[in-house]
Every structure is written in C-alpha cells, then in structure tokens.
Design an enzyme around this catalytic site. Structure first.
Site, PDB file in Angstrom:
ATOM      1  N   ASP A  68       8.356  -3.241  -5.458  1.00 38.41           N
ATOM      2  CA  ASP A  68       6.994  -2.791  -5.150  1.00 38.41           C
ATOM      3  C   ASP A  68       6.597  -1.587  -5.993  1.00 38.41           C
ATOM      4  O   ASP A  68       5.527  -1.550  -6.601  1.00 38.41           O
ATOM      5  CB  ASP A  68       6.877  -2.429  -3.661  1.00 38.41           C
ATOM      6  CG  ASP A  68       7.158  -3.614  -2.763  1.00 38.41           C
ATOM      7  OD1 ASP A  68       7.263  -4.743  -3.287  1.00 38.41           O
ATOM      8  OD2 ASP A  68       7.292  -3.419  -1.540  1.00 38.41           O
ATOM      9  N   TYR A  97      14.915  -9.513   8.631  1.00 37.56           N
ATOM     10  CA  TYR A  97      15.272  -9.098   7.269  1.00 37.56           C
ATOM     11  C   TYR A  97      16.739  -8.675   7.226  1.00 37.56           C
ATOM     12  O   TYR A  97      17.513  -9.108   6.369  1.00 37.56           O
ATOM     13  CB  TYR A  97      14.356  -7.941   6.860  1.00 37.56           C
ATOM     14  CG  TYR A  97      14.608  -7.345   5.504  1.00 37.56           C
ATOM     15  CD1 TYR A  97      14.076  -7.937   4.356  1.00 37.56           C
ATOM     16  CD2 TYR A  97      15.353  -6.188   5.352  1.00 37.56           C
ATOM     17  CE1 TYR A  97      14.287  -7.377   3.101  1.00 37.56           C
ATOM     18  CE2 TYR A  97      15.574  -5.621   4.107  1.00 37.56           C
ATOM     19  CZ  TYR A  97      15.040  -6.216   2.985  1.00 37.56           C
ATOM     20  OH  TYR A  97      15.255  -5.673   1.739  1.00 37.56           O
ATOM     21  N   SER A 101       0.838  -1.197   0.000  1.00 31.97           N
ATOM     22  CA  SER A 101       0.000   0.000   0.000  1.00 31.97           C
ATOM     23  C   SER A 101       0.878   1.254   0.000  1.00 31.97           C
ATOM     24  O   SER A 101       0.533   2.266  -0.597  1.00 31.97           O
ATOM     25  CB  SER A 101      -0.943   0.009   1.208  1.00 31.97           C
ATOM     26  OG  SER A 101      -0.224  -0.187   2.408  1.00 31.97           O
TER      27      SER A 101
END
Length: 394
Positions: A174, A224, A129
């Site tokens: 993204d 990560y 988003s």
C-alpha cells in the site's frame, strides 16, 4: 476534482490558522490489479496509484508547536515536537504520530508545523487511505525540512508507523504504491526484495470501476491471521517433501497437488491458491505488455474464484457483485480486491457502458441486501507529490 480538493484544503487552512499555507501536497490511494494475499507469501503484486487523494496544506512553525486539523472530521490535535510521542485515542492522529516517531528516532532536526488535510480516498473501501496519509505526511516533512529520505524510506516509514502506532501488521504494497505510483502504469513489485518495474496500463476502451459493497465483516483481522498461519504450516510441509524449496515462488501446482493428502483439504486449498496467484501476476504482466485486456480480465475472474473458494476470504456480498457482472458483455474482468470479507470489487468495463452498469448493479444489490452501493470511477495516477500550483492564485 483535484483542484476542488486543493481549494477546500487551502481554505480550511486559512480559516484554521489565519494564514496562507506554504505548501500543498497530494498523496493517492491505490488499487491492486492482481496479486492478492501474496505480499506475505513471497509473491509479486501489481498495484497502481489512483486519482483519489489525501491533500495536505502545510506551513512550518517556529516554536516546535504542531497542530493537525482533520477537515473531514472537523477535529484538531495539538502537541509539541519535543513531547514524548505515544499512540493516542484519536485513531487518525496515530497515522501522523507514528511517522513522526520514526523520524525522531532517526535523529532528524525538524521544526513544528500546521497541517490541514482532507481526503477523497474513501475510508474502509480497501483503497489504503491510511497509507496515503502516512506517506503524504512523511513526504511533506521530507520536502519541508530537507531530510534527504528516498521514496523507499518514506514507504517503509509509513509501513512501520502502521505496525507500531496503528496496530495493523500490513505488507509494504500500500505504502509503496502510494509513493511510487506513475500515471498510466502499474508497478510489478517483488515484496521480498522491493525490486520493482513499471508496466504500461493504458486500458484503451476499458475503464476501471470499483463497486464498494459498503460491508466490512468483523472477521477481517482474525481471518487474515488464520490464513497466514495456514499457509505457513503448508509451506513447512511442502519444504519437507521438496528440500530445495525456499518460498512459494519455487513451487508449482503439480508439486502442491502431489502432497494433497499430507496437507489436508483446507491447507491444500490455501497453498494451491497462493501458487496459482503468483503465476497469475506474471501472466497478467504479459497480458498487459501484449495489451490483451480480455486475457487480463479472465485472470481477474480466476483470482476471484480462488479467493472465494480456495482461500475463502470473500463474502456473500462481494461474490454477488462479481457474479452480477460475470455474464455482462461489457465487463471483461472482475474480482474482490483487498484483504477480503467486504470492501470493493474491481472491474474492467467498456467505457461507454459504465453508467448503465452502475445503475443496473446498484438496483440489484439494493433489492438483495438493502444496501446502497457506492461506485468509484478511477484512473491510474502518479504517486505522492508536491502540488505545483500552490502559489498560482488558488
């Protein structure tokens, strides 16, 4: 759904600014079919834009006054274009300010603006988003003020905004998928060179279904960063043994296995996953070209098992969701999608079986974890765009 969102945002703009918006823009979220955790390991990814959108209603103002209204949060933020632009406490505002800062740094002449926006891209589900907001806003300013930016510029500006104003050191996938998305196509993207190609992704009798675990474990960021360090160490060791190797792309499974002892168990498993995943993306492209969706599904399951056991970025809840469909004859593929430690599983399901599957898995998940599962039926859609019918009486 799209029309409804456009209507909602148009109405909210009128109520907030007492005028009709001059422009409506739509910017989509994204999925990744396969190619997880390889964007920072010199691999390829296979994302696609989806029919979940952030919608922006926009008009320019004359005096440099900028007003943002987040309909879903019912929050506003105002500033002047000539102000010093710095990150603020309201996190959603930083997605806009980060993009604007990049454009001001490049010396573009702009005016102020009024914006109202709303989203059907679920927050925190791993559907990007944030990239949809950054790219939609960049795209809107580019159109309104004729800045002459390319799609690639917009994606890179969005990524840099995320790094600098949001504090997330994300790869380019993204933003790229949000801007470059094409209906019924996936994008094979080389994360090094940004070269890309489209491949048809009409799944025929199968539908894409996302099952949202509704969990987000806190070690996403630390996990990560740990993985990035582990694979960097691994690649350095592998280069010592194979001087001709520049990136993971130059390695095969046998080479990694031959150095297993020097790598040590953990780093060996991390490197093994990366080398296999880079190959799986290439195999998935071939499967799509052959319309061999069963093969594609098998690759998805293999990716999940690699993410869970070798890269260790899955979690109990996501493993449960994948295992819940693994032996279902109506499901040909399933895997964890995104950074991990929560988020969604992505599933390839026979179209007529989707509702029954949602019902069954929701019940089992609720019994096991007492969490209400969210399910999203998605289609592969086109990227960020101006909504053509903004003056057609909506």
């Amino acid at each position: 759904m799209k029309k409804k969102l456009v209507q909602l945002v148009t109405t909210s703009f009128k109520e907030k600014f007492n005028a009709e918006p001059a422009h409506i823009f739509l910017s989509p979220g994204r999925i990744n079919i396969i190619g997880e955790h390889v964007d920072y390991n010199d691999g390829f990814v296979l994302p696609a834009a989806i029919n979940k959108y952030v919608c922006f209603a926009v008009s320019e103002t004359e005096n440099g006054e900028c007003n943002l209204y987040a309909k879903d949060l019912d929050e506003s933020y105002s500033f002047n274009l000539n102000d010093d632009i710095k990150p603020v406490e309201q996190m959603w505002v930083n997605f806009f300010l980060g993009v604007l800062y990049q454009l001001k740094e490049r010396g573009f002449a702009m005016k102020g603006f009024n914006i109202s926006f709303s989203s059907t891209v679920p927050m925190g589900a791993g559907l990007s988003s944030s990239a949809a907001v950054e790219c939609g806003f960049g795209y809107a300013l580019n159109k309104i003020f004729n800045l002459g930016l390319t799609k690639q510029d917009i994606a890179l500006i969005g990524q840099k905004a995320e790094h600098t104003f949001v504090g997330v050191n994300c790869g380019i996938m993204d933003q790229f998928a949000s801007v470059f998305g094409k209906k019924n196509h996936v994008i094979k993207l080389d994360c090094n060179t940004l070269e890309y190609e489209y491949h048809k992704a009409d799944f025929k009798d199968y539908a894409l279904l996302l099952l949202d675990s509704k969990v987000k474990h806190t070690h996403l960021t630390s996990g990560y960063n740990d993985r990035r360090n582990e694979v960097e160490k691994g690649l350095a060791i592998l280069k010592e043994h194979y001087p001709e190797v520049k990136t993971f792309r130059d390695l095969n499974e046998e080479q990694v296995t031959a150095v297993k002892e020097q790598l040590g168990d953990v780093i060996y498993r991390r490197c093994l996953f990366v080398v296999r995943e880079i190959q799986r993306v290439l195999d998935a492209v071939a499967a799509l070209e052959d319309q061999d969706f069963v093969k594609l599904g098998e690759l998805m399951y293999k990716t999940h098992d690699g993410l869970s056991k070798n890269y260790e970025v899955s979690c109990e809840e996501i493993d449960f969701l994948v295992d819940a469909v693994r032996n279902d004859e109506n499901v040909i593929g399933s895997r964890m999608m995104g950074g991990g430690f929560g988020g969604c599983s992505i599933n390839l399901v026979k179209k007529e079986a989707v509702d029954g599957l949602i019902e069954r898995v929701s019940k089992e998940y609720k019994e096991k974890y007492n969490i209400t599962l969210k399910a999203y039926k998605v289609k592969v859609a086109k990227g960020t765009t101006i909504y053509k019918e903004q003056h057609a009486g909506i």
